[in-house]
Design an enzyme around this catalytic site. Structure first.
Site, PDB file in Angstrom:
ATOM      1  N   PRO A  31      22.626   1.854  -4.210  1.00 38.90           N
ATOM      2  CA  PRO A  31      23.589   2.028  -2.964  1.00 38.90           C
ATOM      3  C   PRO A  31      24.173   0.785  -2.664  1.00 38.90           C
ATOM      4  O   PRO A  31      25.026   0.746  -1.754  1.00 38.90           O
ATOM      5  CB  PRO A  31      22.258   2.405  -1.904  1.00 38.90           C
ATOM      6  CG  PRO A  31      21.132   2.675  -2.734  1.00 38.90           C
ATOM      7  CD  PRO A  31      21.249   1.836  -3.842  1.00 38.90           C
TER       8      PRO A  31
ATOM      9  N   GLU B 284      11.764   1.070  -5.084  1.00 37.63           N
ATOM     10  CA  GLU B 284      12.240   0.312  -4.064  1.00 37.63           C
ATOM     11  C   GLU B 284      13.347  -0.378  -4.605  1.00 37.63           C
ATOM     12  O   GLU B 284      14.302  -1.109  -3.984  1.00 37.63           O
ATOM     13  CB  GLU B 284      11.325  -0.729  -3.311  1.00 37.63           C
ATOM     14  CG  GLU B 284      10.457  -0.266  -2.106  1.00 37.63           C
ATOM     15  CD  GLU B 284      10.025   1.105  -2.119  1.00 37.63           C
ATOM     16  OE1 GLU B 284      10.745   2.074  -1.518  1.00 37.63           O
ATOM     17  OE2 GLU B 284       9.034   1.434  -2.888  1.00 37.63           O
TER      18      GLU B 284
ATOM     19  N   ARG C 212      36.011  13.578 -17.668  1.00 35.47           N
ATOM     20  CA  ARG C 212      37.506  14.387 -17.517  1.00 35.47           C
ATOM     21  C   ARG C 212      38.505  13.444 -17.956  1.00 35.47           C
ATOM     22  O   ARG C 212      39.589  14.078 -18.098  1.00 35.47           O
ATOM     23  CB  ARG C 212      37.190  14.916 -15.841  1.00 35.47           C
ATOM     24  CG  ARG C 212      35.962  15.490 -15.685  1.00 35.47           C
ATOM     25  CD  ARG C 212      36.426  15.997 -14.186  1.00 35.47           C
ATOM     26  NE  ARG C 212      37.257  17.124 -14.123  1.00 35.47           N
ATOM     27  CZ  ARG C 212      38.476  16.806 -13.615  1.00 35.47           C
ATOM     28  NH1 ARG C 212      38.855  15.916 -13.027  1.00 35.47           N
ATOM     29  NH2 ARG C 212      39.470  17.949 -13.515  1.00 35.47           N
TER      30      ARG C 212
ATOM     31  N   ASP D  64      45.711  16.267 -10.995  1.00 35.71           N
ATOM     32  CA  ASP D  64      44.730  16.486  -9.956  1.00 35.71           C
ATOM     33  C   ASP D  64      45.017  15.775  -8.827  1.00 35.71           C
ATOM     34  O   ASP D  64      45.562  14.880  -8.657  1.00 35.71           O
ATOM     35  CB  ASP D  64      43.349  15.784 -10.673  1.00 35.71           C
ATOM     36  CG  ASP D  64      42.436  17.039 -11.345  1.00 35.71           C
ATOM     37  OD1 ASP D  64      43.179  17.984 -11.386  1.00 35.71           O
ATOM     38  OD2 ASP D  64      41.655  16.787 -11.812  1.00 35.71           O
TER      39      ASP D  64
HETATM   40  N1  4GX Z   1      24.423   5.483  -5.560  1.00 37.70           N
HETATM   41  N2  4GX Z   1      19.846   5.016  -5.427  1.00 37.70           N
HETATM   42  C1  4GX Z   1      18.770   3.854  -7.206  1.00 37.70           C
HETATM   43  C2  4GX Z   1      16.558   2.615  -6.680  1.00 37.70           C
HETATM   44  C3  4GX Z   1      17.378   1.348  -6.668  1.00 37.70           C
HETATM   45  C4  4GX Z   1      17.804   0.517  -5.599  1.00 37.70           C
HETATM   46  C5  4GX Z   1      18.372  -0.672  -5.667  1.00 37.70           C
HETATM   47  C6  4GX Z   1      18.689  -0.164  -7.871  1.00 37.70           C
HETATM   48  C7  4GX Z   1      18.733  -1.125  -6.940  1.00 37.70           C
HETATM   49  C8  4GX Z   1      22.263   5.516  -5.262  1.00 37.70           C
HETATM   50  C9  4GX Z   1      23.506   5.920  -4.710  1.00 37.70           C
HETATM   51  C10 4GX Z   1      20.868   5.475  -4.792  1.00 37.70           C
HETATM   52  C11 4GX Z   1      18.499   4.877  -4.592  1.00 37.70           C
HETATM   53  C12 4GX Z   1      19.536   5.092  -6.749  1.00 37.70           C
HETATM   54  C13 4GX Z   1      17.881   3.668  -4.924  1.00 37.70           C
HETATM   55  N3  4GX Z   1      17.973   0.884  -7.813  1.00 37.70           N
HETATM   56  N4  4GX Z   1      22.480   5.237  -6.542  1.00 37.70           N
HETATM   57  N5  4GX Z   1      17.716   3.863  -6.234  1.00 37.70           N
HETATM   58  N6  4GX Z   1      23.560   5.902  -3.363  1.00 37.70           N
HETATM   59  O1  4GX Z   1      20.782   5.795  -3.539  1.00 37.70           O
HETATM   60  O2  4GX Z   1      23.788   5.262  -6.840  1.00 37.70           O
END
Ligand code: 4GX
Length: 245
Positions: free
Chosen positions: A87, A114, A152, A167
């Site tokens: 995120p 986490e 794509r 698109d």
């Molecule tokens: N877009 N998540 C990854 C665990 C995590 C946390 C910090 C690495 C660093 C997400 C998103 C997403 C939740 C995937 C936490 N990994 N990934 N996860 N939105 O929310 O890509």
């Protein structure tokens, strides 16, 4: 083009990549998707991929060693980008998806819990990618979204050669509405212009619909593009209406 995905849940990817356009691209030899089980890169007998965070707090964090080992084994060249789905990453859009499709190999790391030891994002990953402002239970769905959006752009993956370039997002607007048979469904009618046979009129109608919907729902898309004089004329009546209110 080849995607290498590092995950503790390799089975999750079968559901998505075993059908549809992505699967056809694999069968045509246009792309390769290799899913690697992170546990295969552990060296202890419990195949431990996570550990408690330093400094206390709840939960678990992915250890750096198996991830570094996996990337070092998989990576073809120093040019291969390595992305951590998180995120905290750069937000995915069509531009980033196209950029990814230009590489011959892309490595995607899926974290859970986490998160992942910061040394992975600091010293191993080229960048972090986020698919949106919400928290998933893991990076796997995000990795699938990234692959799906990127493939794509590879020539031959989507049916019509240049339909990707036409698109909506490429042209900075949303799509026009689509209809199919029947012409009258429970009294809901297809706009008659669509079976007028007049293709100039149909084009103009579709453009106007697309522009109006974009103005209503995603004005940010219109701000970033320069409107042609014809498009300005199509939108003017709407703006006028607003001013009058
Ligand atoms: N877009 N998540 C990854 C665990 C995590 C946390 C910090 C690495 C660093 C997400 C998103 C997403 C939740 C995937 C936490 N990994 N990934 N996860 N939105 O929310 O890509």
């Amino acid at each position: 083009m080849r995607f290498d995905i590092i995950t503790i849940f390799p089975e999750m990817f079968e559901a998505i990549f075993s059908g549809g356009v992505v699967n056809r691209a694999v069968e045509k030899g246009l792309i390769e998707i290799h899913v690697h089980n992170l546990r295969d890169f552990t060296t202890d007998k419990h195949k431990q991929v996570d550990d408690r965070p330093y400094g206390g707090e709840e939960g678990m964090v992915f250890k750096p060693e198996p991830i570094f080992a996996a990337v070092e084994r998989i990576r073809w060249s120093p040019q291969t980008p390595v992305y951590l789905l998180s995120p905290q990453g750069k937000k995915l859009d069509f531009r980033l998806a196209e950029e990814l499709s230009g590489h011959s190999q892309v490595i995607l790391i899926c974290g859970r819990y986490e998160g992942v030891d910061e040394r992975v994002s600091e010293n191993l990953a080229t960048d972090e990618i986020s698919i949106g402002d919400y928290i998933l239970t893991g990076g796997e769905l995000a990795a699938m979204v990234v692959v799906d959006a990127a493939v794509r752009f590879i020539p031959g993956v989507v049916g019509k050669e240049d339909s990707v370039r036409h698109d909506s997002f490429f042209e900075g607007r949303l799509d026009y509405p689509q209809y199919t048979r029947p012409r009258d469904f429970r009294g809901m009618k297809v706009p008659p212009v669509l079976f007028s046979g007049d293709h100039k009129k149909i084009d103009a109608w579709r453009r106007k619909q697309a522009l109006e919907k974009t103005r209503q729902r995603r004005p940010d898309l219109l701000e970033r593009r320069t409107l042609s004089p014809e498009d300005k004329k199509r939108l003017d009546p709407i703006q006028d209406e607003r001013k009058r209110r």
